[in-house]
Design a protein around this motif. Structure first.
Motif, PDB file in Angstrom:
ATOM      1  N   GLU A 146       0.790  -1.148   0.112  1.00 30.40           N
ATOM      2  CA  GLU A 146       0.029  -0.063   0.077  1.00 30.40           C
ATOM      3  C   GLU A 146       0.885   1.244  -0.063  1.00 30.40           C
ATOM      4  OE1 GLU A 146      -3.697   0.426   1.134  1.00 30.40           O
ATOM      5  OE2 GLU A 146      -3.942  -1.367   1.851  1.00 30.40           O
ATOM      6  N   LYS A 149       2.464   1.590  -3.538  1.00 28.91           N
ATOM      7  CA  LYS A 149       1.462   2.015  -4.518  1.00 28.91           C
ATOM      8  C   LYS A 149       0.963   3.096  -4.410  1.00 28.91           C
ATOM      9  CE  LYS A 149      -0.425  -2.315  -6.180  1.00 28.91           C
ATOM     10  NZ  LYS A 149      -1.402  -3.232  -6.339  1.00 28.91           N
ATOM     11  N   THR A 151      -1.533   4.016  -1.990  1.00 30.84           N
ATOM     12  CA  THR A 151      -3.113   4.026  -1.486  1.00 30.84           C
ATOM     13  C   THR A 151      -2.840   4.422   0.027  1.00 30.84           C
ATOM     14  OG1 THR A 151      -2.455   1.654  -1.265  1.00 30.84           O
ATOM     15  CG2 THR A 151      -3.982   2.499  -3.082  1.00 30.84           C
ATOM     16  N   LEU A 152      -1.788   3.986   0.613  1.00 30.52           N
ATOM     17  CA  LEU A 152      -1.719   4.148   2.091  1.00 30.52           C
ATOM     18  C   LEU A 152      -1.955   5.749   2.527  1.00 30.52           C
ATOM     19  CD1 LEU A 152      -1.400   2.457   4.387  1.00 30.52           C
ATOM     20  CD2 LEU A 152       0.978   3.154   4.527  1.00 30.52           C
ATOM     21  N   ARG A 153      -1.146   6.566   1.689  1.00 27.23           N
ATOM     22  CA  ARG A 153      -1.392   8.111   1.721  1.00 27.23           C
ATOM     23  C   ARG A 153      -2.795   8.372   1.626  1.00 27.23           C
ATOM     24  NH1 ARG A 153       2.734  11.664   0.992  1.00 27.23           N
ATOM     25  NH2 ARG A 153       1.179  13.215   0.423  1.00 27.23           N
ATOM     26  N   LEU A 154      -3.473   7.736   0.822  1.00 24.56           N
ATOM     27  CA  LEU A 154      -5.043   8.345   0.437  1.00 24.56           C
ATOM     28  C   LEU A 154      -5.847   7.643   1.404  1.00 24.56           C
ATOM     29  CD1 LEU A 154      -6.834   9.524  -1.620  1.00 24.56           C
ATOM     30  CD2 LEU A 154      -7.019   7.365  -2.775  1.00 24.56           C
ATOM     31  N   VAL A 155      -5.661   6.566   2.155  1.00 28.20           N
ATOM     32  CA  VAL A 155      -6.347   5.997   2.883  1.00 28.20           C
ATOM     33  C   VAL A 155      -6.341   6.799   4.386  1.00 28.20           C
ATOM     34  CG1 VAL A 155      -6.240   3.923   4.717  1.00 28.20           C
ATOM     35  CG2 VAL A 155      -6.289   3.636   2.180  1.00 28.20           C
ATOM     36  N   PHE A 156      -4.992   7.101   4.700  1.00 24.62           N
ATOM     37  CA  PHE A 156      -4.752   8.070   5.799  1.00 24.62           C
ATOM     38  C   PHE A 156      -5.018   9.627   5.582  1.00 24.62           C
ATOM     39  CE2 PHE A 156      -2.765   4.089   7.261  1.00 24.62           C
ATOM     40  CZ  PHE A 156      -3.274   3.846   8.540  1.00 24.62           C
ATOM     41  N   SER A 157      -5.538   9.937   4.690  1.00 25.12           N
ATOM     42  CA  SER A 157      -5.870  11.359   4.403  1.00 25.12           C
ATOM     43  C   SER A 157      -7.163  11.311   5.091  1.00 25.12           C
ATOM     44  CB  SER A 157      -6.015  11.649   3.011  1.00 25.12           C
ATOM     45  OG  SER A 157      -6.968  10.990   2.443  1.00 25.12           O
ATOM     46  N   ASN A 158      -7.936  10.227   5.295  1.00 19.96           N
ATOM     47  CA  ASN A 158      -9.011  10.271   6.101  1.00 19.96           C
ATOM     48  C   ASN A 158      -8.869  10.158   7.431  1.00 19.96           C
ATOM     49  OD1 ASN A 158     -11.256  10.018   3.857  1.00 19.96           O
ATOM     50  ND2 ASN A 158      -9.548   8.501   3.250  1.00 19.96           N
ATOM     51  N   VAL A 517       3.748   6.975   6.754  1.00 25.30           N
ATOM     52  CA  VAL A 517       2.572   6.271   5.901  1.00 25.30           C
ATOM     53  C   VAL A 517       2.798   7.002   4.757  1.00 25.30           C
ATOM     54  CG1 VAL A 517       0.996   5.481   7.622  1.00 25.30           C
ATOM     55  CG2 VAL A 517       0.830   7.606   6.705  1.00 25.30           C
ATOM     56  N   ARG A 518       3.832   7.750   4.175  1.00 19.35           N
ATOM     57  CA  ARG A 518       3.723   8.422   3.086  1.00 19.35           C
ATOM     58  C   ARG A 518       4.184   7.472   1.750  1.00 19.35           C
ATOM     59  NH1 ARG A 518       7.934  13.072   4.013  1.00 19.35           N
ATOM     60  NH2 ARG A 518       8.494  11.634   5.652  1.00 19.35           N
TER      61      ARG A 518
END
Lengths: 518, 238
Positions: A146, A149, A151-158, A517-518
């Protein structure tokens, strides 16, 4: 949110082709290995019943107590179709008699059969090796992929707490991997359940449930390990290489390595040394019998008056069976045999104790190995599964112990029947049935040898000698460990698996809350 | 809505990535941050999202300090990255559903997802197609859909038009203006001066971690933004 994360991980796993391949492979292996083991079990079960009938018949033919030998049979363990363990290697039957103690009769001479960490291909081995590897292949990149790829950034932007993400991924991942395990197990179970030779009790099913629970704990150890490395390593490929190395070490190398170390640090002499000591005791008994014979000389011995006498040697008053002999010889044999058989019991007790102490040493060596093997989750799971299903090698010790306990009951039974203190030890006829040698000589000299023969035949005609009434002889039934006792024995292993999980999950949590997580 | 107060970040290796940066993006405003690679644009976004912690200063979202209360602050912000990376084995709708739920939208229907995807210009046939078949432009649109469906008052865009073809860029521009109309505070880091000029209400130029210039739309249209940018960049090399 936990459910959302878990569902995504679950779907992400099961929608991959590698999952389908792994699931099919596991299903095929579970079914095929169980089918093979069921066939073997059915054959052994059939053999067990045949042997029991045969041994009962053999026993019922005994007409004197000296010849009463009981063959004790251990039924094959029904759960061995799932967890083969050492069940097939353990002796299925052993002979006991008042003058023959049971000893360990299987296992390589130089080897300790209790030191075993792998069995043949069964459900446990498949979980131990193939499923643990599969689990790693699904966990080595849980976080790192993640991150790679993005996706981890996007997930943890929440507003998602990290522990929720971690818990969701572990939960979803484990649920997806438990799916082939449970499906495979269910198929194997149905296969066994529908087979007429396999009779599983409620307790057996409970034992199986415990094995599956332990398998889940075992697999979650590897899953957590994979997740931990996926957090620690920046690249999934690096994580995979490390994990494969650790897997090979923990599953393949460590268990036999520990056993090898245990053999070095706590050596046990070979069984041949015990065999020699046992042989020395038998010779000592033999010597004492010769001493007895020296104090009790053999009466006049005329071969033509003797019929169907089973002895070690005609010079010793130690017989297994007496058909006919002149009274003097019969009494000499009966008295000598009473002395000899009772003496033999003492020596056989000592011989049993020798082997028992040796078995205890082997057991202590195995206990040390078990303690060290707790470093390998694979070995811990194997031990747990074998002990819960009653297929661990210690069954052999229990079988021998129960056989010896039965022998003691048998001796007591024979004593109560007077079988170790009367003529009944070696003959079905009373002492007065045997004529003194002078009478026999007189008959021979006056009426001829044919008349002597008819006198002997009249006393001893095998058709007239009734076998022993053994209707009340103690019966042997091998007792498995109760579920409670099995659980008590395996509790440390279960605790180790739980602690390993907690340790690794804590490790995952600590490293993940600190990770970038970046 | 988005506010940076003396925002400073010095990494462990001593590099000063951000040096007392101050700006504010109000509701219904698009703020474009221009700057070369390594100027500190992404670091600014990372600080707002609490991916890293500031050495000094504050990053406020809806008045909430994203360092002190990151989870609370992130409720009010959506994020679109340079390369929207989503789950390739999932369909567009499944991805949207997943991120919508993470964003707190748990009661949306399939039709709601379709509507948002239509809004960003994704073709109907792409709705239930797996992401692995998507072009970069399509992924960016889906990234915007995720931001839209979260319906957060602030949006952080990290070079969102990088690598997009002109048509896709133009479509993207239209979406941004729609979001602005809806009162969203939009912070966009970009190299794309042309796009900034078209959509921005204010423009800032970052250089070596410092916000060296800030102009309103009226100002930069009057002063020629390209020239301003180049002048600031040349100062660096001079």
């Amino acid at each position: 949110m936990l459910f959302t994360i878990a569902k995504r991980r679950f779907l992400a796993n099961i929608l991959t082709s590698r999952f389908i391949v792994a699931a099919v492979l596991i299903e095929v292996l579970f079914i095929s290995s169980t089918a093979v083991l069921i066939r073997g079990y059915a054959r052994r079960q059939q053999q067990f019943h045949t042997e029991v009938q045969k041994h009962d018949k053999e026993m019922s033919n005994a007409d004197v107590y000296a010849q009463l030998s009981v063959r004790l049979d251990r039924p094959p363990e029904p759960l061995s179709i799932f967890s083969a363990g050492a069940d097939r290697r353990i002796a299925g039957s052993v002979s006991v008699a008042h003058n023959a103690a049971p000893v360990m009769i299987s296992g390589a001479e130089e080897d300790n059969p209790l030191l075993s960490v792998f069995s043949s291909l069964d459900m446990i081995t498949i979980i131990q090796i193939i499923l643990s590897l599969t689990v790693l292949l699904f966990s080595y990149n849980v976080v790192s992929e993640e991150k790679e790829k993005g996706t981890l950034r996007l997930v943890f932007s929440n507003n998602l707490p990290r522990h929720t993400f971690l818990a969701g991924n572990i939960l979803g991942g484990l649920l997806s991997l438990f799916l082939p395990l449970l499906l495979g197990f269910l198929s194997a179970f149905l296969l066994a359940y529908l087979h007429p030779a396999v009779q599983l009790t409620g307790t057996d099913m409970l034992r199986l449930v415990l094995v599956i629970l332990a398998a889940m704990l075992f697999l979650s150890v590897f899953y957590s390990l994979g997740v931990l490395f996926s957090i620690l390593m920046k690249r999934s490929s690096t994580s995979l290489v490390f994990l494969l190395f650790i897997w090979v070490f923990l599953v393949i190398l460590l268990p036999p390595g520990i056993i090898s170390i245990v053999r070095q640090i706590k050596p046990v002499e070979s069984q041949s040394a015990i065999d020699q000591q046992a042989e020395a005791l038998r010779k000592e008994w033999y010597k004492r019998m010769w001493e007895y014979k020296d104090n009790h000389p053999r009466p006049e011995f005329i071969g033509e008056f003797i019929r169907d006498r089973y002895v070690e040697t005609g010079y010793l008053p130690y017989a297994y069976h007496l058909g006919y002999a002149p009274r003097e010889v019969a009494e000499w044999l009966i008295n000598g045999s009473i002395y000899g058989h009772n003496l033999k019991i003492e020596y056989e007790d000592r011989i049993y104790e020798l082997y028992h102490q040796y078995n205890v040493l082997l057991y202590k060596q195995a206990v040390l190995a078990d303690q060290l093997l707790r470093f390998s989750p694979s070995a811990v799971f194997y031990k747990f599964a074998c002990q819960i299903t009653g297929t661990d090698a210690s069954v052999q010790l229990r079988f021998m112990e129960q056989a010896e306990q039965y022998r003691q009951r048998l001796i007591q039974y024979i004593r109560n029947k007077g079988g170790l203190s009367s003529y009944r030890l070696i003959t079905g006829n009373p002492p007065e049935a045997f004529l003194p040698v002078s009478d026999l000589i007189r008959v021979r000299d006056t009426e001829g040898y044919e008349r002597v023969k008819s006198v002997i035949e009249k006393v001893y005609n095998p058709k007239d000698v009734k076998p022993l009434d053994l209707s009340d002889i103690p019966r042997f039934k091998f007792l498995r460990l109760s579920l409670t006792d099995s659980l008590n024995e395996t509790l440390p292993d279960l605790i180790v698996l739980i602690l390993l999980n907690l340790l690794l999950l804590t490790g995952c949590w600590i490293t993940f809350i600190r990770s970038d997580v970046r | 809505m988005l506010k940076a107060i003396d925002l400073t970040k010095r990494y462990e290796d001593g590099i000063l990535a951000l040096d007392h940066v101050n700006f504010e993006v109000k509701a219904g405003e698009i703020f474009c941050m221009l700057g070369a690679n390594g100027a500190g644009k992404t670091t600014t976004i990372n600080l707002f999202l609490n991916f890293i912690e500031p050495t000094d200063g504050k990053a406020l979202i809806n008045g909430i300090d994203s360092t002190k209360e990151p989870l609370k602050a992130k409720k009010y912000v959506a994020y679109v990255s340079e390369n929207v990376m989503l789950y390739s084995n999932f369909t567009a709708r499944q991805n949207l559903d997943f991120f919508a739920k993470l964003g707190g939208k748990t009661d949306l229907t399939k039709e709601d997802y379709y509507q948002v995807m239509r809004q960003v210009g994704l073709q109907e046939k792409a709705f239930e197609a797996k992401l692995k078949t998507f072009s970069k432009g399509m992924r960016q649109k889906l990234g915007i859909s995720i931001a839209i469906i979260k319906d957060a008052p602030a949006i952080l865009l990290d070079e969102p038009t990088s690598g997009l073809d002109p048509k896709a860029s133009a479509e993207f521009q239209k979406i941004l203006l729609d979001l602005k109309e809806k009162g969203k505070s939009i912070f966009m880091s970009t190299h794309d001066i042309f796009r900034a000029k078209t959509v921005a209400d204010r423009v800032g130029i970052m250089k070596e971690g410092r916000l060296v210039m800030m102009r309103t739309r009226e100002e930069f249209l009057e002063e020629n933004l390209e020239k301003l940018y180049l002048d600031y960049m040349q100062e660096k090399t001079a």
